[in-house]
Design a protein around this motif. Structure first.
Motif, PDB file in Angstrom:
ATOM      1  N   GLY A 282     -23.181  22.552  30.871  1.00  0.00           N
ATOM      2  CA  GLY A 282     -21.810  22.827  30.949  1.00  0.00           C
ATOM      3  C   GLY A 282     -21.027  21.563  30.508  1.00  0.00           C
ATOM      4  N   LEU A 283     -19.693  21.693  31.067  1.00  0.00           N
ATOM      5  CA  LEU A 283     -19.050  20.618  30.878  1.00  0.00           C
ATOM      6  C   LEU A 283     -19.376  19.053  31.017  1.00  0.00           C
ATOM      7  N   TRP A 284     -19.774  18.655  32.103  1.00  0.00           N
ATOM      8  CA  TRP A 284     -20.274  17.276  32.300  1.00  0.00           C
ATOM      9  C   TRP A 284     -21.409  17.115  31.306  1.00  0.00           C
ATOM     10  N   ASP A 285     -22.365  18.197  31.113  1.00  0.00           N
ATOM     11  CA  ASP A 285     -23.232  17.740  30.156  1.00  0.00           C
ATOM     12  C   ASP A 285     -22.808  17.847  28.584  1.00  0.00           C
ATOM     13  N   SER A 286     -21.891  18.226  28.465  1.00  0.00           N
ATOM     14  CA  SER A 286     -21.286  18.176  26.939  1.00  0.00           C
ATOM     15  C   SER A 286     -20.778  16.925  26.881  1.00  0.00           C
ATOM     16  N   MET A 287     -20.125  16.289  28.044  1.00  0.00           N
ATOM     17  CA  MET A 287     -19.535  14.915  27.759  1.00  0.00           C
ATOM     18  C   MET A 287     -20.691  13.784  27.959  1.00  0.00           C
ATOM     19  N   LEU A 288     -21.689  14.086  28.408  1.00  0.00           N
ATOM     20  CA  LEU A 288     -22.855  13.178  28.519  1.00  0.00           C
ATOM     21  C   LEU A 288     -23.406  13.364  27.030  1.00  0.00           C
ATOM     22  N   ALA A 289     -23.588  14.341  26.465  1.00  0.00           N
ATOM     23  CA  ALA A 289     -24.174  14.564  25.260  1.00  0.00           C
ATOM     24  C   ALA A 289     -23.534  13.894  24.198  1.00  0.00           C
ATOM     25  N   GLU A 290     -22.450  13.190  24.400  1.00  0.00           N
ATOM     26  CA  GLU A 290     -21.760  12.397  23.573  1.00  0.00           C
ATOM     27  C   GLU A 290     -22.275  11.094  23.706  1.00  0.00           C
ATOM     28  N   GLY A 291     -22.954  10.817  24.731  1.00  0.00           N
ATOM     29  CA  GLY A 291     -23.832   9.488  24.774  1.00  0.00           C
ATOM     30  C   GLY A 291     -22.783   8.624  25.414  1.00  0.00           C
ATOM     31  N   LEU A 292     -21.792   9.038  26.227  1.00  0.00           N
ATOM     32  CA  LEU A 292     -20.686   8.285  26.521  1.00  0.00           C
ATOM     33  C   LEU A 292     -20.695   8.395  28.276  1.00  0.00           C
ATOM     34  N   PRO A 293     -20.396   7.159  28.988  1.00  0.00           N
ATOM     35  CA  PRO A 293     -20.524   7.587  30.284  1.00  0.00           C
ATOM     36  C   PRO A 293     -19.649   8.380  31.142  1.00  0.00           C
ATOM     37  N   TRP A 294     -19.899   9.165  31.858  1.00  0.00           N
ATOM     38  CA  TRP A 294     -19.012  10.235  32.558  1.00  0.00           C
ATOM     39  C   TRP A 294     -19.586  10.382  33.965  1.00  0.00           C
ATOM     40  N   TRP A 295     -19.332   9.691  34.897  1.00  0.00           N
ATOM     41  CA  TRP A 295     -20.148   9.847  36.188  1.00  0.00           C
ATOM     42  C   TRP A 295     -19.570  10.646  37.206  1.00  0.00           C
ATOM     43  N   ILE A 296     -20.385  11.118  38.170  1.00  0.00           N
ATOM     44  CA  ILE A 296     -19.681  12.363  39.387  1.00  0.00           C
ATOM     45  C   ILE A 296     -19.688  11.624  40.549  1.00  0.00           C
ATOM     46  N   THR A 297     -18.963  11.980  41.442  1.00  0.00           N
ATOM     47  CA  THR A 297     -19.021  11.478  42.860  1.00  0.00           C
ATOM     48  C   THR A 297     -18.710  12.813  43.751  1.00  0.00           C
TER      49      THR A 297
END
Length: 531
Positions: free
Chosen positions: A271-286
Motif C-alpha cells: 500500500g501507500l507506505w510501501d509505495s513510498m519506500l519503493a521510491e528508495g527514499l526514507p519514510w519511517w513509521i512511529t
C-alpha cells in the motif's frame, strides 16, 4: 485496586492500564528505569504525541504527563498541544515554562521535547517536534501564529492551501539551516483517518524537506476507543469516519478503519507506505498514545461532561473563564469512578516507539529518528528487535553487487515480563516483507507497490528468550525489507490479496476491538542498493 474497579476494567480489557494510571508516582526520577544498550545502540522508548491542559480537549498538567510517561516506561516524550487561536493567543509561553520545569525535575530520567500538534494547511494533524534551545518559545509562537491552519483558516484542501503547507515546511527547513532553532522533525499523525492526506501531498511534504518530514504515525493512539461499552465503543484509533469534501477520492472505504490497530497506509502490504519506500527514499513509521486522558483514569477535566462533546467554551470558574478565553484548563478533578469511555491509553502503557540512539540525549533521539533506527510495538509484545541486511541496521542501505546473495537477520527479544494487563504477552509469528525499489513515482497519487509482498513467515509460538531468524535474498535489483510480528490472535488475508499478504492484520470493527487481544510490532525498513 478494589475488586469492583478491577472487574469493570477487566471487562474493558484494561486491568493493568488502570493500575498504571492509579499510581504514576510509583516510578519517579529517583528510581528510573534504565534504558538498555543492545547490539550497538541504546534503545529508548518514547511517544511523540502527548497533550496537556493547554489543549482544548485534554486535562493533564505537563508535570503529570511526565510522571505518567516515566510510570509507563518511556525515556522521551513530545508535548504536542493542539494549534488553535486560544493556544496561539495564550498558551505558548506558559507551556514552554512548564516543559522546562519538568525537564529540571526529571533530569536525565526523561527527555521532554517541546512540540505542537500542527494543523498543516489542507491536511491532517501533524507532530512538530523541536530540539530544546533558547528560542523554543519564540519560534513556536511564530510558527503556530503564521502557519497553523486553525489559526489562519487554511484547513480546506484547496491547491492554494496545499501550497501553504509546502511553504510552512520550507520555513522550518530554513529556520534549522540558519540556526534559529537547533533542529526539528515533522510526522503526520493518524494520516488516513479522514482521508485528507493525499499521496501527492504526502510526497510533496517529504520532498520539500526530507531531513525534517521523516515519516508518519504508522499506528495511531486512541487505541481504547474501539472497546465495547462501557468503553467508548467507537473505531479503534477513532478511525470511524467516511470520505468527506476534501478526502482523496482514490482511497477505498477500508482506508478509514484501522487494521490490527495500525493505519491502513502502514498495514496494507503493498500500500501507500510501501509505495513510498519503493521510491528508495526514507519514510519511517512511529506509534503514539495521542494521550489526552487515559482509559480507566479516576480523574476528569473539571468541565468535561463525559458525553464526547466539546467543552472548551464551558466556564470553569466563577469569573466565567473558559479554555477559549485563557488557553488553559485547570488541573483535573476526581471523577468518582474509572472513566472507561476515554479513548487513549496512558503514555507507554500500550504504544511505544523505540529508537536506537548512540546515547541518552535530545540530539541523539532526533538523529536516531531521522536515521530510521526505530521499531514500534503494542502492549510490550516483545522486548527488543533488530533487523539487519548484511551488517546494515534499520534505516540504512547495504551496498551489494547484482547477483550477490545477502542475508537478512531478524533478532527478536521475546517478552519475559508482564505488560500492563499483568500477563506476559506471547509472540506467535514474525513476517518478512520484501519490496522492489523502482525509483520515483511516475504517478504522484499512487498508493500501490505491486512488487511488495510477504516472502517468509516464522512460527515463534512457544519460544522464549532471544530468537534469531535468517533469510537469504539474491540481489537482482535494489530492494528493501521490513518485518512485523503478531500475537496471532487476529489475522486475515491482506488488503491486496492473500498472494501478497496471506495473514495480515484484520480490519477493526468499531465498538468490538479490544487492543489487548490484538498485539503487533513493526520494524522500519533496511534498503539494498544494487550496483
Amino acid at each position: 485496586m478494589n475488586k469492583d474497579r478491577r472487574a469493570l476494567l477487566a471487562g474493558a480489557g484494561l486491568v493493568g492500564a488502570g493500575a498504571v494510571v492509579a499510581s504514576p508516582a510509583a516510578a519517579r526520577a529517583d528510581s528510573p528505569r534504565r534504558p538498555e544498550r543492545r547490539r550497538g545502540y541504546l534503545w529508548l522508548a518514547g511517544d511523540h504525541h502527548l497533550h496537556s491542559q493547554y489543549s482544548n480537549d485534554a486535562m493533564y498538567p505537563v508535570a503529570a504527563q511526565a510522571e505518567r510517561a516515566v510510570a509507563g516506561g518511556l525515556d522521551w516524550i513530545v508535548i504536542t498541544d493542539h494549534g488553535n487561536v486560544p493556544f496561539a493567543t495564550h498558551s505558548v509561553n506558559p507551556l514552554v515554562a512548564d516543559i522546562r520545569a519538568a525537564r529540571d525535575q526529571h533530569g536525565d530520567n526523561l527527555l521532554i521535547f517541546t512540540g505542537l500538534e500542527w494543523n498543516i494547511p489542507a491536511g491532517e494533524h501533524t507532530t512538530l517536534m523541536l530540539a530544546p534551545g533558547r528560542n523554543e518559545a519564540a519560534f513556536l509562537q511564530e510558527f503556530v501564529s503564521k502557519h497553523d491552519a486553525r489559526v489562519n483558516g487554511t484547513r480546506d484542501g484547496t491547491p492554494a492551501n496545499e501550497e501553504l503547507a509546502v511553504k510552512a515546511i520550507q520555513f522550518l527547513r530554513e529556520a534549522v539551516r540558519r540556526g534559529r532553532i537547533d533542529d526539528a522533525l515533522v510526522l503526520p499523525n493518524h494520516p488516513a483517518r479522514l482521508g485528507i492526506n493525499s499521496p501527492a501531498e504526502t510526497r510533496a511534504w517529504r520532498d520539500t524537506a526530507p531531513e525534517i518530514v521523516i515519516g508518519m504515525e504508522g499506528a495511531p493512539g486512541h487505541q481504547a476507543a474501539g472497546l465495547p461499552a462501557p468503553g467508548m465503543a467507537r473505531g479503534r484509533g477513532l478511525y470511524d469516519s467516511n470520505p468527506g469534501t476534501w478526502s482523496f477520492p482514490g482511497y477505498p472505504a477500508e482506508a478509514y478503519r484501522t487494521w490490527g490497530g495500525f493505519d491502513w497506509m502502514t498495514a496494507a502490504v503493498g500500500g501507500l507506505w510501501d509505495s513510498m519506500l519503493a521510491e528508495g527514499l526514507p519514510w519511517w513509521i512511529t506509534t503514539t498514545s495521542d494521550g489526552h486522558q487515559g482509559c480507566g483514569d479516576w480523574v476528569k477535566n473539571p468541565v468535561d461532561p463525559l458525553n464526547q462533546t466539546g467543552y472548551d467554551s464551558i466556564p470553569y470558574n466563577d469569573r466565567g473563564d473558559t479554555f477559549n478565553s485563557t488557553g488553559r484548563f485547570p488541573d483535573p478533578v476526581n471523577a468518582g469512578r474509572p472513566i472507561t469511555e476515554y479513548s487513549s491509553l496512558p503514555p507507554g502503557v500500550y504504544n511505544k516507539t523505540w529508537v536506537g540512539a548512540t546515547g541518552f540525549g535530545y540530539r541523539q533521539v532526533i538523529e536516531a529518528m531521522r536515521a530510521g533506527r526505530m521499531w514500534v510495538c503494542f502492549g510490550d509484545l516483545i522486548a527488543g528487535l533488530d533487523l539487519r541486511l548484511g551488517r546494515t541496521p534499520m534505516g540504512g542501505a547495504e551496498r551489494v553487487r547484482r547477483g550477490e546473495k545477502v542475508k537478512v537477520t531478524v533478532t527478536v527479544d521475546l517478552a519475559d515480563r508482564p505488560n500492563a494487563t499483568g500477563l506476559v504477552p506471547r509472540a506467535a509469528r514474525v513476517d518478512l516483507i520484501l519490496g522492489t525499489v523502482t525509483g520515483p513515482a511516475a504517478d504522484r497519487s499512487s498508493f500501490r507497490a505491486p512488487d511488495t509482498r510477504v516472502v517468509r513467515s516464522w512460527d515463534v509460538s512457544g519460544r522464549t528468550g532471544t530468537v534469531t531468524l535468517e533469510h537469504e535474498v539474491t540481489a537482482e535489483t535494489s530492494f528493501y525489507v521490513r518485518v512485523r510480528g503478531t500475537d496471532g490472535k487476529r489475522s486475515a488475508p491482506g488488503n491486496f490479496g492473500a498472494d501478497v499478504d496471506p495473514a495480515g492484520p484484520a480490519i477493526d470493527v468499531p465498538g468490538q476491538a479490544n487492543p489487548w487481544e490484538d498485539l503487533w510490532f513493526y520494524s522500519n525498513p533496511v534498503f539494498a542498493a544494487v550496483r
